[in-house]
Design an enzyme around this catalytic site. Structure first.
Site, mmCIF file in Angstrom:
data_model
loop_
_atom_site.group_PDB
_atom_site.id
_atom_site.type_symbol
_atom_site.label_atom_id
_atom_site.label_comp_id
_atom_site.label_asym_id
_atom_site.label_seq_id
_atom_site.Cartn_x
_atom_site.Cartn_y
_atom_site.Cartn_z
ATOM 1 N N GLU A 104 3.834 0.059 0.448
ATOM 2 C CA GLU A 104 4.602 0.610 -0.683
ATOM 3 C C GLU A 104 5.944 1.208 -0.274
ATOM 4 O OE1 GLU A 104 1.979 3.191 -2.887
ATOM 5 O OE2 GLU A 104 0.699 1.524 -3.514
ATOM 6 N N GLU A 135 -3.626 -4.099 -3.680
ATOM 7 C CA GLU A 135 -4.165 -2.758 -3.928
ATOM 8 C C GLU A 135 -4.207 -2.556 -5.430
ATOM 9 O OE1 GLU A 135 -2.720 0.723 -1.683
ATOM 10 O OE2 GLU A 135 -3.036 1.902 -3.510
#
Ligand SMILES: *[C@@H]1O[C@H](CO)[C@@H](O)[C@H](O)[C@H]1NC(C)=O
Ligand SMILES: *[C@@H]1O[C@H](CO)[C@@H](O)[C@H](O)[C@H]1NC(C)=O
Ligand SMILES: *[C@@H]1O[C@H](CO)[C@@H](O)[C@H](O)[C@H]1NC(C)=O
Ligand SMILES: *[C@@H]1O[C@H](CO)[C@@H](O)[C@H](O)[C@H]1NC(C)=O
Ligand SMILES: *[C@@H]1O[C@H](CO)[C@@H](O)[C@H](O)[C@H]1NC(C)=O
Ligand SMILES: *[C@@H]1O[C@H](CO)[C@@H](O)[C@H](O)[C@H]1NC(C)=O
Ligand SMILES: *[C@@H]1O[C@H](CO)[C@@H](O)[C@H](O)[C@H]1NC(C)=O
Ligand SMILES: *[C@@H]1O[C@H](CO)[C@@H](O)[C@H](O)[C@H]1NC(C)=O
Ligand SMILES: *[C@@H]1O[C@H](CO)[C@@H](O)[C@H](O)[C@H]1NC(C)=O
Ligand SMILES: *[C@@H]1O[C@H](CO)[C@@H](O)[C@H](O)[C@H]1NC(C)=O
Ligand SMILES: *[C@@H]1O[C@H](CO)[C@@H](O)[C@H](O)[C@H]1NC(C)=O
Ligand SMILES: *[C@@H]1O[C@H](CO)[C@@H](O)[C@H](O)[C@H]1NC(C)=O
Length: 655
Positions: A171, A246
């Site tokens: 991320e 995810e």
């Protein structure tokens, strides 16, 4: 006649064709869970047998529970990554250790149960040296790539684990130059079969890949987080595998189960994503840390042995037990007319698995992104099997209903087989249900004896950190929130402090979240209010060094910087301080202590009602500091900065 018409209207014919003659869809890559990002399996390792093995069976054992196809782990980077820090295999550039943390152990336990399970490694934080003084791992791409490959090589050499996929930087920005170097160095090291997943964030890498054929070749899987079941045009145009690498991150009650069941189907139906991976695998961290219980099941009480097989485990089983990586989706997948969705998969050897979900909007919202409203109502569906499946006559049926009204769920129940007549079968679907209709006969709802009852953390707890009573690098129940605390053989002392707990991170990591400027490890019960806590401490850094013992620490994880509590600091410069916060801004008391580095001291902190007192080597040093808030929290220990320090004979009595 009228009656008949109304019947026809009520159950207006909804036909769905399952056919492989028109060609297949994408290859299925599996359903998985993430351990880490961060420290989400921290408490699991401290369960005693047989409970620990039972829990692992629910996660990984084929034809038992979640029977996961993929285990994705954090490559520990010494930094805070949501619910704690995980240790790196290289705290500094001149050392390696492949016995730290619990991810190696977890991967081996998963492989023991399912040798075909796919393994993924992904860094969140990096040790400071990787950044060369910056907060980026991309300054020297080769250094970072070699650091990651050292982890892959260590997995094989020390644990006989073959890593299947490797990620970039969870991320955070993805530097295409780094991706190419990583691919190149992997290939040169002979790891041509390890796929790169990029970029574990949004879809933007897809556009960059279209523009750059080298990058497109380097990336095997576009992994996106929390895609809301939808993809983007550019991603489809790359013709690469698309994964929700995810997803979920939702409280694991029935609403969480509804979210999970819905996205397991719809990530393919809407987004052509062929793998969905849950953050997190298992809620094995203190529940008051951020995103408490956002795992497929819960095991957060190693001291009692209590654990809960929550409903998301059984939602997972509906897919995982009846299809495997390497199967293919059919092209005949989609939405149902009155809401819900269906997918169909085949092993191309005659097996067929159809999974239907009818999750309603209010009962299937995930933590993110927001879910636009849609309607789901009871419906009758008729499937027609064609092509290779036209001849099938009996199909296994597995059924779940999340019953939000009566709270009496049906979870993963085997029902009598579905009879197929001339290629047709019909089902009456209600809302919030999952059906698996399959040729696969090996499904099982595994079970174990009831685990022990839930109990709070023991009110009296002590640890003298003697090594070898426990095979992990971390002391039981201590959950590091900044820095890394390891068992240590202190060769400078062969007497009573030969075995200690040592903080070993001496440089700020390339952080993923807001690590504090101090190091800290928490322990105990967040409800603790009045307690005595004591610990032997050894400051190692002259002049600027310092350590603390704390009570009522109210928050940690990504919020650790803002932690309040009662912090009792002892410094190498001969002074002490008592502060209301980890940052040391609100001073409650301070003075002289005569302390210095290299000498062991016993610190005792006593907190009762609105007052706190501190002792040094058993003698009162300060008394009745006024503590208005917080009212409760964990106990903790730590250091003033990223510095070595040791701890021994920790003891807490809460009352
Ligand atoms: C970095 O790695 C790449 C790919 O292996 C190589 O071509 C390049 O020479 C390396 N650069 C340095 C500075 O070592
Ligand atoms: C595509 O490449 C061009 C030229 O190198 C560059 O200007 C543009 O920003 C790139 N677009 C994307 C989406 O990366
Ligand atoms: C599940 O937990 C969430 C978060 O606490 C809550 O909003 C939701 O109402 C709960 N759902 C059920 C069915 O209890
Ligand atoms: C299925 O329905 C959902 C919700 O109504 C919608 O967002 C999605 O685009 C539909 N998918 C397909 C493939 O039609
Ligand atoms: C289905 O899979 C099983 C193994 O699960 C295999 O034994 C069987 O031959 C396959 N084919 C059919 C048509 O059932
Ligand atoms: C869904 O939740 C909203 C907001 O809480 C509520 O207004 C609505 O009635 C609910 N719908 C159903 C079908 O339960
Ligand atoms: C905990 O320890 C205190 C003092 O050491 C003792 O008075 C108390 O009885 C102990 N409590 C339990 C539950 O063992
Ligand atoms: C440490 O604690 C263990 C278990 O409580 C005990 O057996 C051992 O003697 C202690 N060691 C020292 C050095 O105090
Ligand atoms: C690696 O770390 C573990 C856990 O801290 C420790 O027990 C072990 O001695 C270390 N191994 C080496 C070779 O330093
Ligand atoms: C403690 O023992 C170790 C190993 O026997 C030895 O190397 C070390 O010098 C000893 N330390 C002290 C302070 O005696
Ligand atoms: C806590 O410390 C105070 C002060 O030394 C002592 O009076 C009390 O007995 C202790 N309580 C426990 C439970 O250890
Ligand atoms: C003592 O050391 C601590 C930690 O380095 C520092 O914050 C504090 O200001 C020092 N106090 C004095 C009086 O020098």
């Amino acid at each position: 006649m009228l009656f008949m018409i109304s019947c026809i209207l009520r159950y207006s014919a909804q036909f769905y064709v399952i056919d492989d003659r028109i060609g297949l869809g994408r290859e299925f890559d599996g359903i998985g869970g993430i351990s880490g990002g961060g420290a989400t399996s921290r408490l699991l390792v401290n369960y005693e047998e047989p409970y620990r093995s039972q829990i692992l069976d629910y996660l990984f054992k084929p034809n038992f529970g979640a029977s996961l196809h993929i285990l994705k782990v954090e490559i520990g980077g010494d930094g805070q990554t949501t619910d704690g820090t995980e240790p790196s295999h290289m705290h500094s550039n001149d050392e390696e250790n492949f016995s730290r943390g619990y991810e190696w152990w977890l991967m081996k336990e998963a492989k023991k149960r399912n040798p075909n399970i796919k393994l993924i490694g992904l860094p969140w934080a990096f040790p400071g040296w990787v950044g060369h003084g910056t907060q980026s791992p991309y300054l020297f791409p080769n250094v970072t790539a070699n650091y990651v490959i050292t982890w892959i090589m260590g997995a094989k050499q020390h644990h006989n684990l073959d890593i299947d996929y490797i990620g970039i930087w969870n991320e955070r920005t993805c530097d295409p130059a780094y991706v190419k170097v990583l691919r190149d160095i992997l290939d040169r090291a002979g790891y041509t079969n390890i796929g790169i997943i990029a970029a574990d964030g949004d879809w933007s890498i897809a556009a960059a890949m279209l523009n750059d054929s080298y990058l497109n070749d380097a990336v095997e899987v576009i992994g996106v987080h929390y895609p809301g079941t939808h993809t983007v045009k550019e991603a489809l145009m790359t013709e690469r595998k698309l994964w929700s690498s995810e997803d979920y991150s939702t409280f694991n009650n029935d609403s969480g189960a509804g979210c999970w069941a819905r996205i397991l189907n719809q990530n393919y139906v809407n987004g052509r994503m062929t793998s969905t991976i849950s953050w997190n695998l298992i809620a094995s961290y203190y529940e008051n840390l951020p995103f408490g219980r956002d795992g497929l099941m819960t095991a957060e009480e190693p001291w009692s042995g209590h654990y809960v097989v929550d409903s998301p485990i059984w939602m997972t089983a509906h897919t995982t037990q009846f299809t495997q990586p390497g199967w293919f989706y059919l092209q005949t997948v989609g939405n149902l007319t009155s809401g819900g969705s269906y997918v169909a998969l085949t092993d191309r050897k005659g097996n067929l698995t159809i999974i239907i979900e009818t999750m309603t909007h209010n009962h299937s919202q995930c933590i993110r992104p927001p879910l636009p409203y849609f309607d789901v109502s009871p419906q009758k569906v008729t499937f027609q099997l064609k092509g290779s499946f036209a001849h099938l006559t009996d199909l296994q049926l597995w059924y779940s209903k999340l019953d939000f009204e009566t709270k009496k769920d049906t979870l993963f129940e085997r029902r009598s087989p579905v009879k197929v007549y001339n290629g047709f079968f019909t089902l009456k679907l209600d809302v919030d249900e999952v059906y698996t209709i399959t040729t696969v006969t090996t499904g099982q709802r595994g079970s174990n004896p009831e685990p022990p009852k839930s109990r709070p953390f023991p009110k009296n707890y002590s640890d003298n950190f003697t090594i070898n009573v426990h095979p992990f690098s971390e002391a039981p129940y201590f959950a590091d929130q900044t820095g890394v605390f390891e068992y240590f053989r202190n060769s400078a002392d062969n007497g009573s402090h030969a075995f200690t707990l040592r903080q070993v991170i001496t440089e700020r990591p390339v952080i993923w979240a807001g690590d504090a400027d101090q190091t800290i490890s928490i322990i105990g019960d967040h409800k603790w209010s009045d307690l005595n806590v004591s610990c032997d401490v050894l400051i190692e850094t002259p002049i600027t060094g310092g350590v603390f013992l704390a009570a009522r620490v109210d928050q940690a994880g990504i919020f650790v910087k803002e932690a309040k509590g009662v912090f009792y600091w002892l410094y190498a410069n001969g002074t002490y301080k008592v502060t209301n916060d980890i940052g040391g801004k609100r001073v409650l008391a301070e003075g002289l202590s005569g302390t210095r580095e290299g000498v062991w001291y016993t610190l005792t902190l006593i907190v009762k009602g609105y007052f706190a007192s501190g002792m040094l080597n058993g003698y009162p040093l300060w008394e009745n500091a006024v503590v208005l808030e917080p009212k409760n929290g964990w106990a903790a220990l730590g250091t003033f900065s990223f510095e070595y320090a040791q701890f021994d004979n920790f003891q807490v009595n809460a009352y």
